[in-house]
Structure formats: C-alpha cells, structure tokens
Design an enzyme around this catalytic site. Structure first.
Site, PDB file in Angstrom:
ATOM      1  N   ARG A  34       3.554  -9.275  10.456  1.00 13.98           N
ATOM      2  CA  ARG A  34       4.802  -8.508  10.317  1.00 13.98           C
ATOM      3  C   ARG A  34       5.925  -9.422   9.845  1.00 13.98           C
ATOM      4  NH1 ARG A  34       2.725  -4.583   9.114  1.00 13.98           N
ATOM      5  NH2 ARG A  34       0.880  -5.912   9.235  1.00 13.98           N
ATOM      6  N   GLN A  85      -6.800  -4.464  10.405  1.00 16.73           N
ATOM      7  CA  GLN A  85      -5.646  -3.948  11.135  1.00 16.73           C
ATOM      8  C   GLN A  85      -5.997  -2.718  11.966  1.00 16.73           C
ATOM      9  OE1 GLN A  85      -1.756  -4.043   9.004  1.00 16.73           O
ATOM     10  NE2 GLN A  85      -2.980  -4.661   7.246  1.00 16.73           N
ATOM     11  N   ASP A 112      -3.417   7.350   4.427  1.00 17.93           N
ATOM     12  CA  ASP A 112      -2.912   6.025   4.768  1.00 17.93           C
ATOM     13  C   ASP A 112      -3.580   5.558   6.069  1.00 17.93           C
ATOM     14  OD1 ASP A 112      -1.422   3.774   4.660  1.00 17.93           O
ATOM     15  OD2 ASP A 112       0.478   4.694   5.262  1.00 17.93           O
ATOM     16  N   GLU A 113      -3.607   4.266   6.325  1.00 12.67           N
ATOM     17  CA  GLU A 113      -4.163   3.719   7.569  1.00 12.67           C
ATOM     18  C   GLU A 113      -5.549   4.296   7.866  1.00 12.67           C
ATOM     19  OE1 GLU A 113      -2.546   1.355   9.023  1.00 12.67           O
ATOM     20  OE2 GLU A 113      -0.384   1.697   8.878  1.00 12.67           O
ATOM     21  N   LYS A 161       0.821  -1.209   0.000  1.00 14.90           N
ATOM     22  CA  LYS A 161       0.000   0.000   0.000  1.00 14.90           C
ATOM     23  C   LYS A 161       0.859   1.264   0.000  1.00 14.90           C
ATOM     24  CE  LYS A 161      -0.736  -0.210   4.972  1.00 14.90           C
ATOM     25  NZ  LYS A 161      -0.206   1.091   5.436  1.00 14.90           N
ATOM     26  N   THR A 162       1.995   1.197   0.668  1.00 17.05           N
ATOM     27  CA  THR A 162       2.889   2.363   0.635  1.00 17.05           C
ATOM     28  C   THR A 162       3.338   2.625  -0.789  1.00 17.05           C
ATOM     29  OG1 THR A 162       3.666   1.624   2.781  1.00 17.05           O
ATOM     30  CG2 THR A 162       4.882   3.404   1.748  1.00 17.05           C
TER      31      THR A 162
END
Length: 747
Positions: free
Chosen positions: A598, A248, A217-218, A32-33
């Site tokens: 992660r 998340q 983002d997020e 996504k980044t």
DNA sequence: GGATCTCATGTTTTT
DNA sequence: CATGAGATCC
C-alpha cells in the site's frame, strides 16, 4: 483515442482485447482500476456497446462509485444503465426484480446481517430443542455459511459426522425461519441468484442477453457461489474479463478461493492472459522488500514487479516496549514528518485486528492529531443505530421477527418477557403474526383476546404505532418516517441520558437521520438495502484531512504515501489462529504483503516487546515475516539486536515518571487461589498464603547469578509469588520469589 | 416488569 | 476486556 492515453503496453492489450474471456493478472499498484475503467470506455466508444449491456462487479461499493466516476469523466456522462456494484448489491438488485419468480419471497424482503443471523440460529436451535451451549450458534452459522457458499441447500447437505447432522437440521430450520421472515442473509443473496438461474433458464437467458460484457475486479476473492453466478451469466457469450492477483487473496475464511483463477483458465481454455507487472505506486525498495516476503509462499504464479521509481527510503523497523509506546512512536513519527511538509492524510496506520486500534486512537487523541478510524465498532453495528433501523425494517416488512424482537420493548413500554410470550401464543392461535396481533388489538374493539389492564394497554398502544408507521411508509420520506418513529417512541429520552455516552448515542441517531436526508428520493426499500450492504472500506472518506487507521483487510485496494504496519509479532501477524494450517499461514503472509504494497514512499514496521492480548500483558516474539525482509533494505538493526536493546531499555524503564507505566490497581485485585500442590501439604508448616505481592512492577532487584534487573510483572501463584524480571544481560526470567532470593534495590 | 449486578465466556479478518 | 446471559433486587 482517449481510452489509450497514458497506458503501457500490457494495459493497452488488456483494454483493447477482443471480446471473449480475458484474464488479467495484476500485481499491486499496476493500474488494474485503470484497465477496468478504460476497458469500459473502450467497449462503449469503440465497440458501440450500450452502457446498460455492461456489468462490472467490484469488491466494495466505494470502488464501484469511484470507477463509475472515472468512466463518467472520460465520457462526459453517457452512462445510463451501466450496472456497477458489489456482488452482493448486484445480486440483491436482480433478486428484487425477480421476486415474482422466487418462492418464499416478495418484493419487500430484507437483508439480515450477522447479528440478525445469530438471532435466527438461536431461534432455530430453540425450535429444535437443541442446547445452544452444545451447539454454539457461531459454529452452526459457519457450517450454514460454507454450505451456502458452495450452493448446497439443506436438502443437498450431506452430513458426514454427528455435528454435521445437527448442522443440517439447524440449517433447514434456519432457512424456514428466514423464509417466514421474508429475509435473506448475505450468502442467500448469492446462492439464490444461482438457484434461480438454474431453475429458470428463461430468467437466466434474460440476464445473459442484457449483460453482454462482464468485468470483475478482485477476482481472487470470489467464492464458489460468485464464480458460479459469473459462469452462468457469461455462458452465452464468454465476454468476461476478470482482474485479480492471487498474492492478494485474503478472504479465504469467507469462502473466497483464489484457485478460481485456475478454474477460469480451465473453463475458458482460449482465454487471453495478460500480466501487469509494472508498478506505479511504490519505490523499488518497497517492492523488493514485498517481493522478498511473498516469495516464501509456494505455488505462486511468478510475477516480476518493477517500477521506474528506483531506490527509495529504507524501511524502518522498530521495536517498542509495549503497545502504548508503539502507538506513541507512530504518532511522534507522523508529527515530525508533518514538519517536512506532509499532510495528515498522507499516512495510514494498519493493524491485524480491530482491537489494536484502541491504543493508537488514544495516542492520536493525546497528541491532538486528526485521525479517521475505519471499521472497529462500525457505525451500523451500534445499538442505537440498529434499533432505529429495526423500526424502519419492521415498518417495511412486518414479517421481520428479528427486528420485532429487538424493538418490541425498546424503549421499554411495559411489554416484558411474560407479556411478549402471551402475545406470541395468542397471535399463533389466531394465525396472526405478532405485528398483526398488536395491530388487531389496537384497531378492532370487538376482538376476543386474553389481555387486560396494563398489558392490554401496552400491547395495543404499540399496535397503533405500528399501524401508523406501516401506513405512513408509502406516503412520506424515509427521514420523515424516522422522525415520526423517534418522536412517538420517545427514543431520545430513552437513549440520551445526559451522560457523555448518551450524547454520543443520540449523535449517532442524528447521523443516521442525516444519511436518510442525503438522498431524498430514495425509497425505504432502497435505503434499507444500502444500509445493509455498506462495506467497511466504504467509509474511507478521502476528503477529510486526517490519518487513516484501518485493518489490513480494509486497506486492500488503497494506497498512501507513508504506511505504518503495527503489531508485527508472532500471534498477531501472523495471527495465532493460523499456526497449525499452512494455507492460513500463507494467507497471513499475503495480508502482510498487501499492507506493505500500500506504501508509495515510506514504510514503517513496528512490533512490541510486551502486549496484552487479553488481560495480562505477555512478552511477544517479533513476527517471523520480519526475517524475510532483506537486511540491506532495512534502516536500523536486525531482529536480535533490536530485542537486546529493548531488553536494556526494559531494565532501565523509568516507571515512576513515565505516563506509560501500567496502571497498577491499588489495592491489588484479589488473586485466584490455585489448588495447593500435594507436595506442599507434606511439609510441616506451609507458609501463610500471601495476600499481597512483595514486588512491584518497575522495582529494581538484585539476583545472585543474573545481577541487577527490573521487575516487569509479579503475580501471586498459590502461596508463592511469580516474578518476571528483565535482566540486561540475561534477558527475561520468570522466578519464584521463594527460591530466587531477590533483593530489592533502591536507586 | 424492569434495572442492576455478577459471572462467565470467548475474541481475526467482513459482504 | 467487553459483551451477554442469568440472578437478584427494587
């Protein structure tokens, strides 16, 4: 085209989506980044959007910095004016620019952190004559914070019960105090932007025009106020692309609401929706395990994560005897993996609560292994650092009564409680702020005042210092101002008392000094703002070759080849505070999911048999989440078997020679006497109260029915002794010594 | 006025 | 167990 290089189809669709609302649902590790950075390049290069017309909001400053760096690399740095930062820093910048349009605030406003807020609430309670025992500041702040998250001002606050009426009054007083201090708390930054936009359509229009393209983002971690701000900004053009993953979402307690994703769909019915399901981070095995865990949550958007990385190493699940052994096991595992060619920075050790970092740290120190701790006693929360920042803040904004209260007598300079009170009275009667009063005493020889002798000298001396700093702040750099403050207050002599702790504290002050030295051009105002808005995760320095120790929350957005998640016990993860609420429990599960995902190559999960949550160690139950990982993905035995083995080990634990033997204080600490139960008083001769336990931890004992076992702990209860014994066959038993007829066995 | 001690109190996660 | 508030002593 550069911006399409190495993207999969879904990513391309997102990057090149036509302007307008776009919702990207991005599973962990799905790039996504990448989508965000490439999208920015696409906007600039392909659609000829000027960088300064783009606003990108990230969750941490670090993420913003990284993203900016990547974009710069792709574009050879044509980025002037690109606005990239966290919600809070973005809002602070807007508000700083708009102080002329803000009631109550001027350009020098400061940002109050949680500790400052605490002080303000206490003051507010005092002003209202309310007992802070009956109305705990923490609770009050919770109420105030949730109101602000929903953009409810004190006037609009509707109280539906008694506590809420109090909260409303405290909230009102609290805001007044903040205004008087020229200060905002974190929630104000968000709320005030929204209030400003609503009151001043002209101001809103200006920003709508400037930020033609918004990227977030997020998104699952936005709260109502943040979403309200986005909606207003995007209202003119709807060019808003948000990236998020409801699985998340782990900041509900802070007001975040992943249902904002649904609201987004409702607000923009025509929004293009893109699902990123290909994972580029983890092995299929780790993905399968993570999916199995998260699947137990209801009402999810189904995502089918997949990867090219077929197979993978089995997940290792281990039970340790206690937290010490757990930590040692982690360190030992890392040491052996280092021999296989891993580097220390390949590893991360994660846990639910900061308190758990302690035993881990100690294990790393014992093994002489490099580690880096994220958070815990955060740098900017340390007493000495807060002191120095308070001095700077006061020089910057003399209205800041919290900072004033903190340092008026730190280091001690003879201004005690009584004198402080007298000064406050006198200042109020003169219509001065305390800082002005001090300065008046210092510079005006003719002023009428009630102080004499020692008190007067102390007050005016401090006034002279304040006066000097306030003058200096415009003329010299932040670092130089800090030097002046340190020297003129004798801060070093005060904090560095020659002990190890004193040394550390002074070192922290010097660390802060070097932060100020890093960017010399920074103004005092900018420096203070930066310092106020640093995030935990901002301190994850990837350049150091060390293992990272961090909370699961701080781990969001990061990745590591090998991940350890520790403390997988009911009550820890999931946390005990989540048991009576389904949504909280679901969030604990998401937190575990975040941790698991992660990991790139290997995942180690561990739990302890015994753990001291606070005070006395207790026997722990393995986390319910462990049962949700399919058996065939786990290396080793199932939960039941694991527990049995630990029991066996517990009974053969070599207490005397092990460095892990719990430190047994000698003589044993005095025990609290329990009230003697009624029925005992009726018996003729109650046994004399025991003053010392007969059974020591590690002692082997024989029981008539259960056989031979090992004492885990023993405590005096009333006139009896309660002994906890581990029997290899039967398990853990709590026994009253007077009934159990335990015989000591020497081996 | 200041330092030191005791006692109690309460503990998730953080911008 | 760690911090904070209140009391006590210097």
């Amino acid at each position: 085209m550069d911006y399409l290089n190495g993207l999969n189809e879904a990513q391309r669709t997102a990057v090149t989506a036509p302007p307008g609302p776009v919702l990207v649902l991005a599973g962990p590790g799905s790039g996504k980044t990448r989508v965000l950075t490439h999208r920015i390049v696409y906007l600039i290069q392909e659609l000829n959007v000027s960088p300064w017309r783009i606003l990108a909001v990230t969750f941490t400053n670090k993420a913003a910095k990284e993203m900016r760096h990547r974009v710069e690399q792709m574009m050879d740095g044509r980025l002037r004016g690109l606005m990239m930062g966290t919600f809070h820093s973005t809002c602070a910048r807007i508000l700083r620019r708009e102080t002329d349009n803000l009631p109550y605030y001027d350009r020098d406003f400061v940002i109050f952190d949680t500790a400052d807020q605490q002080q303000v609430v206490k003051q507010a309670l005092k002003d209202l004559n309310l007992d802070d025992k009956k109305f705990p500041p923490r609770k009050m702040l919770n109420g105030i914070g949730s109101a602000k998250n929903e953009i409810i001002t004190p006037d609009e606050y509707r109280a539906t019960n008694y506590i809420a009426t109090i909260t409303q009054r405290v909230y009102e007083q609290y805001q007044k105090t903040l205004h008087a201090n020229n200060a905002m708390d974190f929630d104000d930054l968000l709320m005030n932007v929204v209030l400003l936009f609503d009151e001043r359509p002209d101001v809103l229009a200006k920003y709508q025009q400037q930020y033609q393209h918004i990227l977030v983002d997020e998104f699952q971690d936005t709260n109502t106020a943040q979403y309200a701000m986005l909606k207003r900004l995007a209202a003119a053009h709807s060019n808003i692309l948000v990236v998020g993953d409801s699985d998340q979402s782990v900041y509900r307690w802070r007001g975040a609401d992943y249902r904002n994703i649904n609201r987004f769909r409702e607000s923009y019915p025509g929004a293009q929706q893109i699902l990123l399901e290909q994972n580029y981070r983890s092995t299929q095995l780790i993905l399968d395990a993570s999916k199995a865990v998260i699947q137990h949550n209801h009402n999810r958007v189904h995502k089918d994560l997949f990867t090219d990385r077929e197979g993978g190493e089995l997940i290792v699940v281990r039970e340790a005897y206690n937290d010490l052994e757990e930590a040692d096991t982690v360190v030992n595992t890392i040491q052996s993996l280092l021999l296989d060619g891993h580097s220390p920075s390949d590893f991360a050790v994660m846990y639910r609560t900061n308190a758990q970092s302690r035993s881990l740290e100690e294990a790393f120190v014992r093994a002489n292994m490099p580690y880096r701790l994220v958070g815990a006693t955060q740098f900017y929360k340390r007493r000495e650092v807060k002191d120095i920042i308070a001095y700077l803040r006061l020089a910057h904004n003399p209205l800041d009564s919290v900072s004033y209260g903190r340092i008026v007598n730190t280091p001690t300079r003879g201004i005690g409680a009584k004198t402080k009170e007298n000064l406050a009275h006198w200042a109020a009667s003169q219509g001065l702020t305390p800082v002005e009063a001090h300065m008046m005493l210092a510079v005006d020889p003719d002023v009428q005042h009630p102080f004499r002798g020692r008190a007067f000298n102390a007050l005016s001396r401090f006034g002279a210092l304040l006066d000097a700093w306030i003058t200096l702040r415009e003329q010299i750099s932040v670092g130089e101002l800090m030097d002046a403050i340190l020297e003129q207050t004798g801060y070093r002599e005060y904090i560095d008392d020659g002990t190890e702790e004193g040394n550390d504290r002074w070192a922290n002050v010097m660390e802060l000094r070097s932060v100020a030295a890093e960017d010399t051009g920074v103004s005092l105002s900018e420096f203070l703002e930066q310092v106020a808005l640093v995030a935990e995760a901002d301190n994850v320095d990837a350049t150091v070759n060390a293992t990272t120790l961090l909370t699961l929350h701080a781990a969001k957005g990061l990745e590591f080849p090998v991940v350890f998640i520790t403390g997988l016990e009911d009550g820890i993860l999931p946390h005990s505070r989540s048991f009576d609420d389904v949504e909280s429990m679901a969030e604990e599960r998401r937190l575990f999911y975040v941790g698991m995902t992660r990991a790139e190559d290997q995942l180690y999960l561990s739990h302890s048999f015994r753990r001291a949550v606070w005070g006395e160690p207790e026997v722990m139950t393995p986390s319910r989440f462990l049962n949700d990982i399919p058996f065939d993905l786990v290396d080793g035995v199932g939960t039941g078997k694991r527990r049995e083995r630990t029991k066996k080990r517990a009974s053969s634990w070599n207490w005397s020679s092990s460095s892990h033997a719990p430190a047994r204080r000698v003589p044993p600490p005095p025990q609290k006497r329990m009230p003697t139960p009624q029925y005992l008083e009726e018996t003729a001769a109650p046994p004399p109260p025991l003053t010392q336990s007969q059974f020591r931890t590690g002692q082997k004992v024989q029981h008539a029915k259960f056989g031979i076992g090992t004492v885990i702990e023993s405590k005096l209860v009333g006139s009896d002794e309660e002994v906890t014994v581990a029997f290899p066959e039967t398990g853990i038993k709590r026994l009253a010594a007077s009934f159990a007829k335990l015989e000591k066995i020497n081996d």
